[in-house]
Write a protein that holds these residues in place. Structure first.
Motif, PDB file in Angstrom:
ATOM      1  N   TYR A  22       0.827  -1.203   0.000  1.00  0.00           N
ATOM      2  CA  TYR A  22       0.000   0.000   0.000  1.00  0.00           C
ATOM      3  C   TYR A  22       0.859   1.249   0.000  1.00  0.00           C
ATOM      4  CZ  TYR A  22      -4.149  -2.784   0.873  1.00  0.00           C
ATOM      5  OH  TYR A  22      -5.180  -3.677   0.745  1.00  0.00           O
ATOM      6  N   LEU A  23       1.975   1.104   0.663  1.00  0.00           N
ATOM      7  CA  LEU A  23       2.876   2.244   0.757  1.00  0.00           C
ATOM      8  C   LEU A  23       4.244   1.855   0.222  1.00  0.00           C
ATOM      9  CD1 LEU A  23       2.123   3.502   4.386  1.00  0.00           C
ATOM     10  CD2 LEU A  23       1.317   4.502   2.251  1.00  0.00           C
ATOM     11  N   ASP A  24       4.961   2.854  -0.217  1.00  0.00           N
ATOM     12  CA  ASP A  24       6.321   2.575  -0.671  1.00  0.00           C
ATOM     13  C   ASP A  24       7.318   3.523  -0.018  1.00  0.00           C
ATOM     14  OD1 ASP A  24       5.785   4.128  -3.942  1.00  0.00           O
ATOM     15  OD2 ASP A  24       6.218   5.015  -1.993  1.00  0.00           O
ATOM     16  N   GLU A  25       8.499   3.457  -0.531  1.00  0.00           N
ATOM     17  CA  GLU A  25       9.627   4.205  -0.003  1.00  0.00           C
ATOM     18  C   GLU A  25       9.358   5.684   0.231  1.00  0.00           C
ATOM     19  OE1 GLU A  25      13.305   4.409   1.400  1.00  0.00           O
ATOM     20  OE2 GLU A  25      12.953   5.734  -0.300  1.00  0.00           O
ATOM     21  N   GLY A  89       3.624   8.342  -1.453  1.00  0.00           N
ATOM     22  CA  GLY A  89       3.991   6.935  -1.365  1.00  0.00           C
ATOM     23  C   GLY A  89       2.821   5.984  -1.495  1.00  0.00           C
ATOM     24  N   ALA A  90       1.742   6.445  -2.062  1.00  0.00           N
ATOM     25  CA  ALA A  90       0.565   5.574  -2.212  1.00  0.00           C
ATOM     26  C   ALA A  90       0.801   4.638  -3.388  1.00  0.00           C
ATOM     27  CB  ALA A  90      -0.688   6.434  -2.441  1.00  0.00           C
TER      28      ALA A  90
ATOM     29  N   ASP B 130      18.807  20.995 -14.417  1.00  0.00           N
ATOM     30  CA  ASP B 130      18.622  19.631 -13.951  1.00  0.00           C
ATOM     31  C   ASP B 130      17.159  19.256 -14.117  1.00  0.00           C
ATOM     32  OD1 ASP B 130      19.869  17.875 -10.966  1.00  0.00           O
ATOM     33  OD2 ASP B 130      19.217  17.167 -12.939  1.00  0.00           O
ATOM     34  N   TYR B 131      16.929  17.984 -14.017  1.00  0.00           N
ATOM     35  CA  TYR B 131      15.561  17.502 -14.165  1.00  0.00           C
ATOM     36  C   TYR B 131      15.345  16.413 -13.122  1.00  0.00           C
ATOM     37  CZ  TYR B 131      11.351  16.040 -16.660  1.00  0.00           C
ATOM     38  OH  TYR B 131      10.055  15.766 -17.003  1.00  0.00           O
ATOM     39  N   LEU B 132      14.356  16.588 -12.283  1.00  0.00           N
ATOM     40  CA  LEU B 132      14.096  15.607 -11.239  1.00  0.00           C
ATOM     41  C   LEU B 132      12.796  14.879 -11.524  1.00  0.00           C
ATOM     42  CD1 LEU B 132      14.871  17.863  -8.131  1.00  0.00           C
ATOM     43  CD2 LEU B 132      16.416  16.313  -9.318  1.00  0.00           C
ATOM     44  N   ILE B 133      12.817  13.606 -11.270  1.00  0.00           N
ATOM     45  CA  ILE B 133      11.602  12.821 -11.489  1.00  0.00           C
ATOM     46  C   ILE B 133      10.855  12.734 -10.173  1.00  0.00           C
ATOM     47  CG2 ILE B 133      10.692  10.615 -12.284  1.00  0.00           C
ATOM     48  CD1 ILE B 133      12.308  11.939 -14.424  1.00  0.00           C
ATOM     49  N   LYS B 134       9.595  12.936 -10.240  1.00  0.00           N
ATOM     50  CA  LYS B 134       8.807  12.815  -9.018  1.00  0.00           C
ATOM     51  C   LYS B 134       8.479  11.352  -8.808  1.00  0.00           C
ATOM     52  CE  LYS B 134       6.270  17.185  -8.894  1.00  0.00           C
ATOM     53  NZ  LYS B 134       4.928  17.749  -9.024  1.00  0.00           N
ATOM     54  N   PRO B 135       8.301  10.946  -7.610  1.00  0.00           N
ATOM     55  CA  PRO B 135       8.391  11.757  -6.403  1.00  0.00           C
ATOM     56  C   PRO B 135       9.847  12.097  -6.068  1.00  0.00           C
ATOM     57  CG  PRO B 135       7.971   9.468  -5.840  1.00  0.00           C
ATOM     58  CD  PRO B 135       7.934   9.570  -7.320  1.00  0.00           C
ATOM     59  N   VAL B 136      10.047  13.275  -5.651  1.00  0.00           N
ATOM     60  CA  VAL B 136      11.401  13.740  -5.397  1.00  0.00           C
ATOM     61  C   VAL B 136      11.858  13.311  -4.004  1.00  0.00           C
ATOM     62  CG1 VAL B 136      12.823  15.809  -5.192  1.00  0.00           C
ATOM     63  CG2 VAL B 136      11.028  15.698  -6.902  1.00  0.00           C
ATOM     64  N   ARG B 137      13.041  12.853  -3.979  1.00  0.00           N
ATOM     65  CA  ARG B 137      13.589  12.445  -2.699  1.00  0.00           C
ATOM     66  C   ARG B 137      14.461  13.566  -2.159  1.00  0.00           C
ATOM     67  NH1 ARG B 137      13.945   6.870  -1.893  1.00  0.00           N
ATOM     68  NH2 ARG B 137      15.896   7.230  -0.782  1.00  0.00           N
ATOM     69  N   ILE B 138      14.611  13.557  -0.882  1.00  0.00           N
ATOM     70  CA  ILE B 138      15.380  14.642  -0.305  1.00  0.00           C
ATOM     71  C   ILE B 138      16.838  14.596  -0.748  1.00  0.00           C
ATOM     72  CG2 ILE B 138      15.961  13.446   1.848  1.00  0.00           C
ATOM     73  CD1 ILE B 138      15.484  16.178   3.251  1.00  0.00           C
ATOM     74  N   GLU B 139      17.319  13.430  -1.014  1.00  0.00           N
ATOM     75  CA  GLU B 139      18.713  13.311  -1.453  1.00  0.00           C
ATOM     76  C   GLU B 139      18.947  14.111  -2.725  1.00  0.00           C
ATOM     77  OE1 GLU B 139      17.749  10.175   1.222  1.00  0.00           O
ATOM     78  OE2 GLU B 139      16.878  10.426  -0.766  1.00  0.00           O
TER      79      GLU B 139
END
Lengths: 146, 681
Positions: A22-25, A89-90, B130-139
């Motif tokens: 259901y959730l991911d990273e 994360g859904a 730059d180009y970021l793919i969502k979902p964006v991570r904090i890193e």
């Protein structure tokens, strides 16, 4: 005791949400952002998501009900929705969105409609689960601080 | 959307202040980096904000592109980097990217849930860093500061002899340099860096700044020499060592040349890319689209001029450009250097200026559109405006960039002056303001002569287009070298482009220029569309650019060969102007320069940044009484697309020198020196 028990429940539920897909990273990313300054950050985000995505859902519904169906617009809405759901994360919801977009690109109205039902279903299921989860978390917190 | 810009929520003590004042402790960096994040999705926006805050950045969030733009315009130096979503309801993310690149020249990062190759490629071509793919991570967000530093570093390279200043060192140094930088820097160290002093020669900042290396200012003259050397060697064979030898400039190092060459190459590449757009330039230029090219207009004007001169530019475009340019600037704007973002608008060989790459995005200058990076020319848009007027007479290349009061827009006029009143309005000054001096794609268009040019805020039309066409590689024909001087605000001394004008190429009026330019430039004054001015210069020998303000006065039209040198002016417009007296030796260089300026102008997002263009254009008009006031006529304010860092004086002198016979125009020109600072950011 009680505290530990509640905490344990929270941990278990959380684990199952991940295990069941259901959730991911990304959800973990949100959790990591939570801190003393924003102790309820995750919950706030999820709430915001559900509030905001309601209108997207509505837009999609309308687009699906219109005729002829404007697939590019539909794809656009779904793209937005997908972006939003993936940001919290859904996982299941996002996966269904991907399927939807495939049908959309193929201009398969029926496929879209069917998939959209799935999307809504996953969306609702997740919402309920998260509500339960957050409630448990709150209880555990209360117990903790008590 | 919350504007938390002012708050140092994360930053350690008002980062912005820190940066500027130079008291920022290098160790704190990148803490306090001022980020503007734009996304229509509130969930994503909130998450991003939190992430960025966690990275210790100072975050301002915005859910609408328009709002973001106005925030950026109001506070040109208020942000270090922008992160934007691709899909937004009110404006396409790429468009926003272009605007920012042209007007402010800030690094922009794009984001999207879409990871398709085309989209990512689009980001690249539009100049996203730059180009970021969502979902964006904090890193992914932790390292965005590198883009800010990189941009700065690139800008400096032109200025400094060796760009080996460490980042850490750089920070404090920057501020220091900013302090004594002659141009009225906005105080932002960033801008100051870009801005390079007005001096022509390499400034020795050793004493004053903590940098231990003397900075090389790529003045118009220097750039022209550079271009001449490159031409002599052949663009393919031009290696820094040989160029250095040919140039024979004491104090110049191979490194300086190398980095300048790099920019130049980018510029040329961009030009080639742009040229394709040229054909549509006309339309685009004039297209009202977001007047991003406000400031460009001046530039456009310039280009227009050249283009006009060459007959390439459709009169209307030139006119438009001019109008744009003129409209804006108060006659002061001299050369509307193509505000093409300095992103190297070297349209040296390839008319296709595609500034896309660098320019668009970063024109870095928010503050200053380095039209001419090297040339500290403050092209006042007004000058461009005057250019415009002069543009009327193609033959005379009177690029009168009538001081565009408008910052940028005025410039266009200059550009356009070139001969034909090209409707490139874009180039003209108007756009100049916003965009990097796009060399007035008004090639041939009498840029401003119509006066319309001034208003032609080259908005967009030019900027993008300018790039292309204008930059016709001034091959031989005087078509100026439109070097798309790096958009990235580094106009290595070459004129250019005001700020990031990715669109600069647009100056080159709709494609017409390019083609024509090339051919025309051959000495016949073909202008490169982008650098109309130059082309014109080349072509019309006798032109007397009366560019008054043609900042970018591309005398190009006049001197077919003299243009060559002009191009160097990044803003080269001026150069052209000066040279117009026949200097344009078929070298498009000058034209290029001009065009660059034009481009910049053109590119400048119509927003009125035509200023830049104007400025540059103005500069170009060195030749005749051009009062190139490089000030970019800030079209409306936000335009400070291109910091006028081209000291007009420098340009003028450069131009003047170019034109051997050109009368001591210096006296006549009132350059205000291009100081990037002037550019009303």
């Amino acid at each position: 005791m009680d505290r530990n028990h509640l905490q344990h429940q929270v941990t278990c539920m959380r684990k199952s949400l991940f295990d069941q897909g259901y959730l991911d990273e990304q959800f973990i990313q949100l959790e990591e952002l939570q801190d003393d300054a924003n102790p309820n950050f995750v919950q706030e985000i999820v709430t915001l998501f559900y509030t905001d995505s309601a209108r997207l859902i509505q837009n999609i519904e309308q687009a699906l009900n219109s005729s002829p169906i404007d697939f590019s617009k539909l794809d656009d809405y779904m793209h937005q929705f997908k972006g939003s759901s993936s940001s919290i994360g859904a996982k299941k919801v996002t996966d269904e969105c991907k399927v939807f977009r495939e049908y959309c690109r193929a201009e398969n109205a029926e496929g879209c409609i069917r998939t959209f039902q799935q999307v809504k279903q996953e969306y609702a299921i997740l919402r309920r689960k998260l509500e339960v989860y957050f409630q448990m978390v709150r209880q555990a917190d209360v117990a903790h601080t008590a | 959307m919350n504007s938390s810009g002012g708050k140092g929520s994360m930053s350690t003590a008002s980062s912005s202040a820190a940066w500027k004042a130079g008291d920022v402790v290098p160790d704190q960096f990148p803490a306090g980096l001022r980020v503007l994040v734009v996304d229509d999705d509130p969930t994503c926006l909130m998450i991003l904000e939190k992430m960025l805050r966690t990275c210790l950045y100072e975050v301002t969030k915005c859910n609408r592109a328009e709002t973001a733009l106005s925030m950026l315009r109001e506070n040109k130096n208020g942000f270090d980097i922008v992160i934007s979503d691709v899909h937004m309801p009110d404006m396409d993310g790429f468009k926003l990217l272009e605007h920012i690149g042209l007007e402010m020249d800030l690094p922009v990062i794009m984001m999207s849930a879409d990871d398709g190759k085309h989209v990512v490629m689009k980001g690249v071509t539009h100049g996203a860093c730059d180009y970021l793919i969502k979902p964006v991570r904090i890193e992914a967000l932790k390292n965005i500061w590198q883009h800010v530093v990189r941009k700065r570093k690139n800008e400096w390279k032109d200025f400094e002899q060796s760009g080996s200043v460490e980042e850490g060192d750089r920070q404090p140094k920057q501020s220091e340099e900013a302090d004594y930088s002659s141009s009225a820097n906005e105080g932002n160290w960033k801008s100051s860096k870009k801005r390079k002093d007005d001096d022509d020669e390499a400034e020795e900042r050793d004493d004053t700044s903590t940098l231990k290396k003397p900075r090389v200012v790529w003045s118009v003259e220097l750039h022209q020499q550079f271009v001449a050397a490159v031409n002599q060697l052949g663009i393919d064979k031009a290696v820094p060592k040989k160029i250095l030898e040919l140039m024979n400039v004491p104090g110049l190092t191979r490194e300086n040349v190398a980095s300048h060459l790099q920019k130049y190459r980018l510029y040329l590449r961009r030009l080639s890319g742009v040229s394709q757009h040229q054909s549509n330039l006309n339309n685009s230029f004039i297209s009202p689209q977001e007047a991003t090219f406000g400031p460009l207009s001046p530039l456009n004007g310039l280009d227009l001029q050249t283009l006009a001169a060459t007959g390439q530019l459709p009169a209307q475009s030139l006119a438009t450009l001019q109008a744009a340019g003129l409209g804006r600037s108060t006659a002061k704007s001299g050369i509307a250097m193509p505000l093409v973002d300095q992103r190297n608008i070297f349209s040296f060989e390839n008319p296709k200026l595609r500034f896309g790459e660098g320019q668009q995005q970063h024109m870095n200058n928010n503050k200053q559109i380095n039209l001419l990076h090297g040339i500290p020319t403050t092209m006042e848009p007004k000058q461009l405006a005057s250019l415009h007027h002069s543009a009327q007479s193609i033959g005379n290349m009177n690029v009168q960039v009538t001081s565009h009061g408008v910052q940028g827009s005025q410039n266009n006029s200059l550009l356009i002056q070139m001969a034909q009143p090209q409707p490139r309005g874009q180039i003209l000054n108007d756009s100049a303001g916003s965009h990097a001096p796009r060399l007035p794609s008004t090639m041939g268009q009498p840029i401003l002569s119509n006066g319309i040019a001034a208003n032609v805020s080259t908005r967009n039309g030019i900027p993008e287009n300018i790039r292309g066409p204008g930059y016709n590689p001034v091959s031989q024909t005087s078509s100026m070298l439109n070097f798309p001087m790096n958009h990235t605000s580094e106009l290595p001394g070459n004129s250019f482009p005001l700020g990031s004008t990715p669109g600069i190429s647009s100056l080159t009026s709709k494609g017409a220029f390019q083609e024509d330019l090339n051919s025309d430039i051959k000495g016949s004054g073909g202008f490169m569309p982008s650098y109309d001015i130059f082309n014109d210069l080349n072509q019309h020998k006798p032109q007397n650019w009366e560019l008054q303000n043609v900042g970018m006065t591309f005398d190009a039209s006049q001197h077919s060969n003299s243009l060559q040198g002009n191009l160097d002016l990044a803003q080269s417009v001026l150069v052209q102007q000066g040279f117009s007296s026949g200097q344009m030796n078929g070298q498009n260089r000058s034209a290029a320069v001009v065009s660059k300026a034009m481009f910049s102008a053109g590119d400048c997002t119509e927003q009125g940044n035509a200023q830049n263009v104007n400025h540059h254009l103005n500069n170009l008009l060195v030749d005749n009484t051009i009062r190139i006031k490089s000030e970019r006529v800030a079209d409306a304010g936000p335009a400070n697309l291109f910091p006028d860092h081209f000291g007009q004086d420098d340009l003028m002198s450069a131009l003047l020198k170019q034109q051997e016979g050109i009368a001591p125009a210096e006296n006549e020109f009132d350059f205000d020196g291009y100081s990037m600072d002037n550019i009303p950011v």
